[in-house]
Scaffold this motif. Structure first.
Motif, PDB file in Angstrom:
ATOM      1  N   VAL A 105       0.842  -1.203   0.000  1.00  0.00           N
ATOM      2  CA  VAL A 105       0.000   0.000   0.000  1.00  0.00           C
ATOM      3  C   VAL A 105       0.875   1.251   0.000  1.00  0.00           C
ATOM      4  O   VAL A 105       0.611   2.206  -0.738  1.00  0.00           O
ATOM      5  CB  VAL A 105      -0.971  -0.017   1.205  1.00  0.00           C
ATOM      6  CG1 VAL A 105      -1.668   1.328   1.374  1.00  0.00           C
ATOM      7  CG2 VAL A 105      -1.998  -1.146   1.055  1.00  0.00           C
ATOM      8  N   LYS A 106       1.929   1.257   0.790  1.00  0.00           N
ATOM      9  CA  LYS A 106       2.825   2.415   0.857  1.00  0.00           C
ATOM     10  C   LYS A 106       3.539   2.639  -0.474  1.00  0.00           C
ATOM     11  O   LYS A 106       3.640   3.779  -0.942  1.00  0.00           O
ATOM     12  CB  LYS A 106       3.837   2.234   1.981  1.00  0.00           C
ATOM     13  CG  LYS A 106       4.742   3.441   2.157  1.00  0.00           C
ATOM     14  CD  LYS A 106       5.474   3.423   3.473  1.00  0.00           C
ATOM     15  CE  LYS A 106       6.435   4.563   3.659  1.00  0.00           C
ATOM     16  NZ  LYS A 106       5.994   5.864   3.217  1.00  0.00           N
ATOM     17  N   LEU A 107       4.030   1.571  -1.094  1.00  0.00           N
ATOM     18  CA  LEU A 107       4.696   1.714  -2.393  1.00  0.00           C
ATOM     19  C   LEU A 107       3.740   2.257  -3.452  1.00  0.00           C
ATOM     20  O   LEU A 107       4.106   3.106  -4.259  1.00  0.00           O
ATOM     21  CB  LEU A 107       5.291   0.386  -2.849  1.00  0.00           C
ATOM     22  CG  LEU A 107       6.601  -0.016  -2.188  1.00  0.00           C
ATOM     23  CD1 LEU A 107       6.955  -1.461  -2.540  1.00  0.00           C
ATOM     24  CD2 LEU A 107       7.728   0.923  -2.621  1.00  0.00           C
ATOM     25  N   SER A 108       2.517   1.766  -3.438  1.00  0.00           N
ATOM     26  CA  SER A 108       1.527   2.270  -4.391  1.00  0.00           C
ATOM     27  C   SER A 108       1.284   3.757  -4.157  1.00  0.00           C
ATOM     28  O   SER A 108       1.294   4.552  -5.100  1.00  0.00           O
ATOM     29  CB  SER A 108       0.217   1.491  -4.262  1.00  0.00           C
ATOM     30  OG  SER A 108      -0.746   2.029  -5.130  1.00  0.00           O
ATOM     31  N   ALA A 109       1.082   4.125  -2.902  1.00  0.00           N
ATOM     32  CA  ALA A 109       0.761   5.514  -2.559  1.00  0.00           C
ATOM     33  C   ALA A 109       1.916   6.471  -2.842  1.00  0.00           C
ATOM     34  O   ALA A 109       1.688   7.597  -3.285  1.00  0.00           O
ATOM     35  CB  ALA A 109       0.369   5.601  -1.087  1.00  0.00           C
TER      36      ALA A 109
END
Length: 136
Positions: A105-109
């Motif tokens: 989720v963090k990498l996507s964001a």
């Protein structure tokens, strides 16, 4: 990248992407199809979903499916732009490590989702996740 939007009738339009795919949009209260603003939310959720699923698959997580519940708050005045968007990822599968989901989720964001990153330049975009571990 390109697209074409053509008026159908009333406030309905058909949008055709440069790759030849079409979707109907409804500017009259989303009676017959998604509104353009709903499409923005769906685009952010779709873009982020691609990243999260891909990253979890590469991490060899036993993911059965991923849902993104996206909620957008709009300004009260015209133009009624989004002020806040929250994407909640619900990951279903077996023995899924929270650290892998958090990382995905963090990498996507922060790095991969062009739609969410673009929106975050003027909208408060937040993310959360939930894991639903399934027996099996």
């Amino acid at each position: 990248m390109s697209a074409k939007v053509q008026w159908i009738d009333g406030l309905k339009f058909v949008a055709t992407s440069g790759s030849g795919h079409s979707v109907v949009l409804d500017g009259d209260g989303a009676k017959d199809a998604p509104s353009p603003m709903e499409m923005v939310l769906m685009a952010a959720a779709s873009c982020s979903s691609v990243d999260v699923v891909s990253i979890l698959q590469k991490a060899k997580q036993s993911v059965r499916t991923v849902e993104v519940l996206v909620d957008g708050q709009r300004a009260d005045a015209t133009p009624a732009v989004f002020t806040d968007i929250h994407l909640k990822f619900v990951v279903y599968g077996r023995d899924i490590a929270p650290s892998h989901v958090e990382r995905a989720v963090k990498l996507s964001a922060d790095k991969y989702c062009s739609v969410s990153i673009m929106l975050s330049k003027s909208v408060n975009v937040t993310h959360s996740f939930e894991i639903v571990n399934e027996a099996g």
